[in-house]
Design a protein around this motif. Structure first.
Motif, PDB file in Angstrom:
ATOM      1  N   SER A  49       4.947   0.569  -0.162  1.00 44.74           N
ATOM      2  CA  SER A  49       5.669   0.878  -1.404  1.00 44.74           C
ATOM      3  C   SER A  49       6.677   2.009  -1.180  1.00 44.74           C
ATOM      4  CB  SER A  49       4.682   1.193  -2.538  1.00 44.74           C
ATOM      5  OG  SER A  49       3.740   2.160  -2.146  1.00 44.74           O
ATOM      6  N   ARG A  93      -5.712   8.643  -3.514  1.00 44.45           N
ATOM      7  CA  ARG A  93      -5.029   7.530  -2.856  1.00 44.45           C
ATOM      8  C   ARG A  93      -4.476   6.557  -3.899  1.00 44.45           C
ATOM      9  NH1 ARG A  93      -5.272   4.139   1.777  1.00 44.45           N
ATOM     10  NH2 ARG A  93      -6.780   5.475   2.829  1.00 44.45           N
ATOM     11  N   ASN A 119      -0.556   5.771  -4.845  1.00 43.85           N
ATOM     12  CA  ASN A 119      -0.070   4.397  -4.648  1.00 43.85           C
ATOM     13  C   ASN A 119       0.524   3.849  -5.959  1.00 43.85           C
ATOM     14  OD1 ASN A 119      -1.475   1.828  -2.461  1.00 43.85           O
ATOM     15  ND2 ASN A 119       0.456   1.800  -3.586  1.00 43.85           N
ATOM     16  N   ARG A 120      -0.152   4.131  -7.062  1.00 41.52           N
ATOM     17  CA  ARG A 120       0.346   3.662  -8.365  1.00 41.52           C
ATOM     18  C   ARG A 120       1.710   4.279  -8.681  1.00 41.52           C
ATOM     19  NH1 ARG A 120      -5.034   4.975 -10.253  1.00 41.52           N
ATOM     20  NH2 ARG A 120      -6.304   3.095 -10.076  1.00 41.52           N
ATOM     21  N   GLY A 142       0.847  -1.190   0.000  1.00 43.48           N
ATOM     22  CA  GLY A 142       0.000   0.000   0.000  1.00 43.48           C
ATOM     23  C   GLY A 142       0.881   1.237   0.000  1.00 43.48           C
ATOM     24  N   LEU A 143       0.337   2.340   0.480  1.00 44.40           N
ATOM     25  CA  LEU A 143       1.088   3.588   0.449  1.00 44.40           C
ATOM     26  C   LEU A 143       2.381   3.479   1.245  1.00 44.40           C
ATOM     27  CD1 LEU A 143      -1.941   6.007   0.959  1.00 44.40           C
ATOM     28  CD2 LEU A 143      -0.563   5.786  -1.116  1.00 44.40           C
ATOM     29  N   LEU A 173       4.324   2.592  -6.617  1.00 43.08           N
ATOM     30  CA  LEU A 173       4.605   1.232  -7.104  1.00 43.08           C
ATOM     31  C   LEU A 173       5.493   1.279  -8.351  1.00 43.08           C
ATOM     32  CD1 LEU A 173       1.121  -0.492  -6.689  1.00 43.08           C
ATOM     33  CD2 LEU A 173       3.225  -1.045  -5.443  1.00 43.08           C
ATOM     34  N   MET A 192      -2.064   8.670   6.632  1.00 43.96           N
ATOM     35  CA  MET A 192      -0.987   8.456   5.667  1.00 43.96           C
ATOM     36  C   MET A 192       0.257   9.247   6.057  1.00 43.96           C
ATOM     37  SD  MET A 192      -0.916   9.568   1.653  1.00 43.96           S
ATOM     38  CE  MET A 192      -1.464  11.234   2.043  1.00 43.96           C
ATOM     39  N   GLU A 243       2.332  -8.440  -1.770  1.00 45.03           N
ATOM     40  CA  GLU A 243       1.057  -7.721  -1.623  1.00 45.03           C
ATOM     41  C   GLU A 243      -0.096  -8.699  -1.880  1.00 45.03           C
ATOM     42  OE1 GLU A 243      -0.300  -4.730  -0.776  1.00 45.03           O
ATOM     43  OE2 GLU A 243      -2.215  -5.609  -1.397  1.00 45.03           O
ATOM     44  N   GLU A 262     -11.220  -0.342  -5.638  1.00 52.86           N
ATOM     45  CA  GLU A 262     -10.778   0.591  -4.601  1.00 52.86           C
ATOM     46  C   GLU A 262     -11.440   0.204  -3.295  1.00 52.86           C
ATOM     47  OE1 GLU A 262      -8.634   2.851  -5.434  1.00 52.86           O
ATOM     48  OE2 GLU A 262      -8.798   2.660  -7.600  1.00 52.86           O
TER      49      GLU A 262
END
Lengths: 461, 461
Positions: B27, B117, B121-122, B23-24, B125, B326, B44, B56
């Motif tokens: 990663s 979010r 995150n993407r 996740g955030l 990653l 976060m 993951e 999501e």
């Protein structure tokens, strides 16, 4: 007894009640339920402790006080237990030179009572078994609980066989590591906490004298307060005392630091010199007996609809320093009985009111128990603390009905714990203000101190 | 990559590090670890969210503030994220008549930033994957964890196959319902609590205008404070806003009370009249979107020897009302990085110092987040509260370096949360004393008020 694997109708008020756990609270609860006319099925994971060979898993003796007595008297065994209980009228403190000081627990004949955990549990089991409405089942481990279907999955620990057992109403009295609570914990949005002290405990034994006599003052709870750790001792009927060392897991003085018999012996001779001669088996016991942990468990809700209710340690396990764990569990039974009296068969209302009424009190006694650890291991060794206690009992005597020391409210009254805690904190603030003007007990009679006392009491209203 | 089922030697400093959860925080952490020269294996449970069809699970946008930015800048993606973040300079409050009031978050250009979010995150990653030292493995569910043997049991969720995966050092960044933490929870004397608010949340959507424009003020966080409940809205890049209704589960105004589309429509028209025209799909979304729960999770220890360490929500999940969940997790990464810098390969010292340093700060932000819920749903609608905020920013301007509002300390500084909370409580007591002399902003300049301010500041030293 219900037919195996059948389901009990929700509305059947004649269906038996189910109690999971036949420890102190479970066996007492089954008596309360039976006396209200209910059939009660009791399941217990362990073997019947009244038969030989049962292993004691927990502390050997406990301090029974007024909340506990009230519940025992309600089921008619107050007198029977009183025969085997030893009143402890005061704390006796042992300093590192073996000098003694003491502090009465209450007024006149007020005492807390040392009772054998196992003896009391056996008495309650025998009494429960004698009631035709109660059926006890031992060696029955709760392997699963389906709350929606109202089914228990029970494993017979002697045969390994599992079976389904339907229930209509389940009372979880299976202790701090409750399997019933584990099932509740898996429901949505369940509030739960387990909090451990960084202290463990070790039980040790003081043997009786050659003629079965007590080698320390019998009618007292003995404390060896040492600041960051302590030992206590409670008397047994056979002349022995059960001692408990409360000790950090790690650090300079700790379980981790004492690794050999020689280290244990030297440490005890240094810090508990007066007790070493009374413990000929000290080092053997120290390494043979397990180190117990000290946990506070809080959770909510305790009730699942009108199907399941937690009581005792299953819902509010506390540390032992106020001597209230068993007493609080027994008071749960008293409160539930009062609600059954008032609300009849409205179990939804009974369960709801029970948890609303008891939760704040369980939280308060949990806090009080942690608070009292510091008092016992540290403050009781301080002459100023003992002076403050004397002054406080003078105030209590001077203003009857207007002042009751916190310890007395918790131990010798039925005031809800949360009220006792709040009023105790208020009184403590007053005591701190007064004590700054007091050096000796005689100072209490000084006109200026008396004026302050009158002023404080007037402000309390 | 380690051979399957082999065991890694404890002293092998070149062994890869293992991160459970991408996740955030997971990663980002893998990037920090890689930049210190470590090989990193990341596992993951979910599918790769960068591929289509990923669902999501959590709120759509988040408020990024200084603690988060610092961590993103350390791994070099501050500028990239800034391109897709929307600054929110102030709170805009909507009352039940649709009237607006507002309150700046900080001074001048200080803002919190609405970011997606999933987008963030993407990006993390992709950045992690681009680092040759990082290997990402998706669809890998943690089915078991043997801490003594240092073995993970991983289940491939696409094939159902399980395999053993040895690890030398495991970082648990698998969120509030962490499977890594579940294994820690089974160790002796583990401290753990989960505490739910009696509120749930529901996400709703405000569509963009016909030309993709924002239909509410873009650079603001919108609040509909209604005392016992509230709605908020954060802007998205496409002109939409993501709204979240925080609402009691039970009671007069609650999820339980709104059972039909007509009830929802009528309720929103009554209490959120200005937003109803902007939500053409209100009732569909209300019944289609799940109701989320709001939990605070605390635990300790976070480290198991120098083998396992929890970070982010896995060790300190908090409610969302300070916008710090976060940010706190990202600050964990910054702090760990600082410790790696200072302590090199002494992982035992790194893990020990990390948990000692972060635990009080995690507890503080957990408390602050619950505290801020009340502020947002109730106090921000009160003109006296807004006046107090204005006065406070006057004081902060008058005494630079000596006064920083609590919100600014939490959001726009790197002051440890526990220090911020303590200083904020002190300042709040001062504000209460001052506000009893202040009716309007102009009163701040009155000589007697200025004298009081000077006196309070002098006492603060």
């Amino acid at each position: 007894m219900p037919t195996q694997s059948s389901s009990l109708p929700a509305s059947d008020s004649s269906a038996p009640l189910t109690v999971m756990g036949a420890g102190l609270v479970g066996s007492l609860l089954s008596l309360f339920l039976a006396r209200r006319g209910h059939s009660v099925e009791v399941f217990e994971r362990r073997a019947d402790m009244r038969q030989g060979g049962a292993v004691e898993g927990r502390s050997i003796n406990l301090a029974l006080s007024d909340r506990g007595w009230r519940a025992l008297e309600a089921v008619g065994i107050g007198d029977e237990i009183r025969q085997v209980a030893i009143p402890m009228y005061r704390r006796v403190m042992h300093d590192a030179q073996g000098n003694l000081s003491h502090q009465p627990y209450g007024q006149d004949n007020q005492a807390i009572y040392s009772v054998s955990r196992a003896g009391l549990n056996r008495t309650l089991l025998t009494l429960a078994e004698a009631d035709p409405r109660v059926t006890l089942h031992f060696n029955q481990q709760l392997a699963g609980l389906d709350m929606r279907a109202r089914q228990l999955e029970l494993r017979d620990t002697t045969t390994g066989q599992e079976r389904q057992q339907p229930f209509r109403r389940l009372f979880g009295t299976d202790g701090a590591f409750s399997a019933v609570r584990s099932a509740l914990q898996k429901t949505e949005r369940y509030n739960y906490s387990q909090s451990y002290l960084e202290y463990g405990y070790k039980e040790l034994n003081i043997e009786p004298g050659p003629n079965g006599e007590w080698l320390l003052e019998k009618n007292a709870l003995h404390i060896w307060p040492r600041g960051q750790y302590m030992m206590i001792a409670l008397p047994n009927l056979d002349g022995s005392f059960n001692c408990t060392l409360f000790f950090p897991y790690e650090g300079k003085h700790s379980f981790a630091a004492l690794q050999t018999p020689a280290q244990v012996q030297a440490f005890f001779e240094e810090v508990f010199p007066d007790i070493v001669p009374l413990m000929p088996e000290l080092t053997d016991e120290y390494f043979r007996n397990p180190t117990g942990s000290l946990v506070t468990i809080r959770c909510f809700p305790w009730a699942f609809d009108d199907d399941v209710l937690l009581l005792g340690d299953a819902s509010h396990a506390i540390v032992p320093f106020y001597g209230q764990g068993m007493n609080a569990g027994f008071e749960d039974c008293t409160v539930l009985d009062q609600l059954m009296e008032r609300l009849g068969d409205d179990w939804h209302a009974i369960f709801t009111e029970f948890q609303q009424q008891r939760k704040p009190n369980a939280d308060a006694i949990a806090d009080l128990a942690v608070y009292n650890f510091e008092e016992m291991r540290d403050r009781v060794g301080d002459p100023r603390f003992l002076l403050q206690k004397k002054i406080e009992s003078r105030i209590a005597a001077q203003f009857p009905g207007k002042w009751m020391p916190l310890y007395s409210q918790v131990t010798f009254s039925h005031t809800p714990y949360a009220e006792a805690w709040a009023s105790g904190q208020l009184q403590e603030r007053i005591m701190r203000r007064l004590m700054s003007h007091i050096q000796t007990e005689a100072d209490y009679d000084q006109p200026e101190v008396q004026a302050l006392v009158q002023q404080e009491m007037a402000q309390r209203g």
